[in-house]
Design a protein around this motif. Structure first.
Motif, short mmCIF file in Angstrom:
data_model
loop_
_atom_site.label_atom_id
_atom_site.label_comp_id
_atom_site.label_asym_id
_atom_site.label_seq_id
_atom_site.Cartn_x
_atom_site.Cartn_y
_atom_site.Cartn_z
N TYR A 127 0.79 -1.06 0.07
CA TYR A 127 0.02 0.14 -0.04
C TYR A 127 0.85 1.24 0.06
N SER A 128 0.26 2.40 -0.71
CA SER A 128 1.03 3.45 -0.82
C SER A 128 2.51 3.48 -1.07
N GLY A 155 -2.78 1.77 -4.08
CA GLY A 155 -2.53 3.12 -3.76
C GLY A 155 -1.17 3.45 -3.72
N SER A 177 -5.71 1.33 -7.99
CA SER A 177 -5.97 2.70 -7.38
C SER A 177 -4.48 3.51 -7.32
#
Length: 527
Positions: A127-128, A155, A177
């Motif tokens: 994530y991220s 993300g 995303s």
């Protein structure tokens, strides 16, 4: 206030430690808001010494202590950094930030990815994972590898980044995303099958890339011998690109083809941008055995120009529901649009100008094979003054069916406005204005002229109509109507059909509340 004072005290302490400890020790304690500085780990901003190990150590240090609340920020100051191996990221919440596209540069000397973010853990994603404010500049041509490669990431952002000379500029593999802004993959790579962007699955049973967004991207090679593809799109369930430029490639600017038989390409949106100077602007094709869905593509208002062959080419029968209303197809080498399969193409209000640039016997639009449900209403077909003329504005061939070319404007193709040789029986053709005296067809034609139609107020959706007797006309024939002089005005749809043997009805229907001018209509019936 307590948090602010604590931060100030910590910054003073870190400053003292910086001047009193070794580089590794300083870096281990450097978790201030500005992030971990790669110089503290031994990175060389002059490019003379390899910085790969130092950057990896900075990432490992960040991974050992970061969290959602305290993400790991890796700071890369101005300079040129030599990279000799893949820099992997296997933890979440990491940001690599430079000092600007023109200030921080990574020079890779190895074959393979430069930055590779991949989930190796038990969960479905990292994530991220974020990159910003630097450039990757390769001076050789690697056989494989990407500038920035996401695999199984959810993300992440790329902001203010340029990638020059990589086999794949940006690779999105089973990731979701992601948001990219002000990113320029490009440069010079002559390796076969190289691409500026690559979107695909990590394997036949892996997740579809989905809901990825790119804005403000100038994706171009340095010269036409570079890069096979602009964007190679093999699988996605939601892909969006706005304010973009794709092209200057040896192959298609946008190539859509499966890597695995079950790959899908669903939910594309391209807006406020253009494709140019490529083999095709948009090329969609099918390999034997492909079963995945192809649908819901939106290219409204795009510019497609200067391709070697066709602007938009599709031969995939699975493709349905494509919208490209108000688009422009200019100066393409052969055809502006060439569709031989698929269904549900909305191309109305588009402009076709100066196609057949390479004198390949091209026309503005060719609909053939099994393509069905194509709407070209309200299009403008412009004369190729001073250039190789197109053969026809529109060619209908084979079993193409459910075609509408109405209220369109024709300026005179070399052989005719519309060449209707199709076996389809649901064809609606009429011209709002034509510089030619007739519409061309390959079969026998019958003709007549209506009495004046129009002059009265029409509510939206209502029609004024007239009839003309044309002996020999049959209900299975196609009727075409065009104004004998002048036109009805803006905002009207003109339809003609054989209502019964020997009789043709012409309808002038209002799209908005208006009064059509009183006009006689020339009618031709094509066998």
């Amino acid at each position: 206030m307590i948090r602010l004072c604590s931060a100030c005290s910590r910054l003073i302490l870190l400053t003292a430690l910086f001047f009193s400890t070794s580089p590794v020790a300083r870096a281990a304690d450097a978790s201030a808001a500005s992030g971990l500085n790669v110089l503290a780990f031994g990175a060389d901003p002059t490019g003379r010494i390899d910085s790969t190990s130092a950057i990896k150590q900075a990432i490992e240090s960040a991974c050992s202590r970061n969290s959602v609340e305290t993400p790991g920020i890796i700071s890369v100051p101005s300079g040129s950094y030599k990279i000799s191996g893949v820099i992997t990221i296997n933890c979440s919440n990491i940001t690599i930030t430079g000092a600007g596209k023109g200030n921080t540069t990574f020079f890779p000397t190895h074959a393979g990815d430069v930055f590779f973010a991949e989930n190796l853990g038990p969960g479905p994603h990292l994530y991220s994972i974020n990159f910003r404010d630097f450039q990757i500049y390769r001076t050789d041509n690697p056989p494989s590898g990407s500038g920035i490669h996401y695999r199984k990431v959810a993300g992440g952002t790329i902001d203010h980044v340029a990638v020059v000379g990589e086999f794949s500029g940006i690779e999105i593999e089973s990731s979701i995303s992601l948001f990219f802004s002000d990113i320029d993959p490009g440069g010079d790579n002559t390796t076969p099958l190289s691409r500026l962007w690559w979107v695909h699955r990590a394997g036949p049973n892996e997740e579809n890339p989905s809901e990825n967004f790119i804005v403000n991207s100038n994706s171009r090679a340095l010269h036409r011998g570079s890069y096979t593809y602009g964007l190679l799109l093999q699988d996605t369930d939601g892909f969006n690109m706005a304010n973009y430029h794709l092209g200057f490639t040896k192959g298609p600017a946008l190539e859509i083809k499966a890597q695995y038989p079950t790959d899908i390409v669903v939910g594309l949106t391209f807006s406020n941008g253009g494709f140019d100077e490529a083999q095709y602007c948009i090329h969609s094709t099918r390999a034997p055995g492909d079963t995945g869905a192809r649908e819901a593509w939106n290219f409204n208002g795009v510019l497609c120009e200067l391709s070697d062959l066709d602007g938009f080419h599709n031969d995939d029968p699975r493709l349905i529901n494509v919208t490209a209303v108000g688009s422009a197809f200019f100066l393409n080498g052969r055809h502006g649009v060439n569709l031989s399969a698929g269904s549900g193409f909305k191309l109305g209000q588009s402009i076709f100008n100066a196609n057949n640039r390479e004198n390949r016997g091209g026309s503005h639009v060719v609909l053939s094979g099994t393509v069905t449900d194509v709407n070209l209403d309200g299009c403008s077909f412009v004369r190729n003054n001073g250039r190789n003329p197109v053969d026809y504005d529109v060619i209908l061939a084979d079993q193409a069916d459910q075609i509408s070319v109405q209220t369109s404007k024709h300026a005179g193709a070399a052989k005719g406005d519309i060449d209707n040789r199709t076996g389809g029986r649901h064809i609606a053709l009429s011209a709002l204005y034509s510089e030619r005296a007739e519409n061309a067809g390959t079969g026998k034609s019958l003709a007549g002229t209506t009495l004046p139609i129009g002059g009265s107020h029409l509510a939206p959706g209502s029609c004024a109509s007239g009839a003309v007797a044309i002996p020999g006309a049959r209900t299975d024939m196609t009727a075409i109507a065009s104004p004998a002089a002048g036109d009805a005005g803006d905002g009207f749809q003109i339809r003609a059909f054989v209502s019964e043997p020997g009789m043709v009805i012409v309808k002038v229907c209002a799209l908005t509340e208006a009064i059509p001018a009183t006009v006689r209509y020339n009618v031709r019936v094509l066998e």
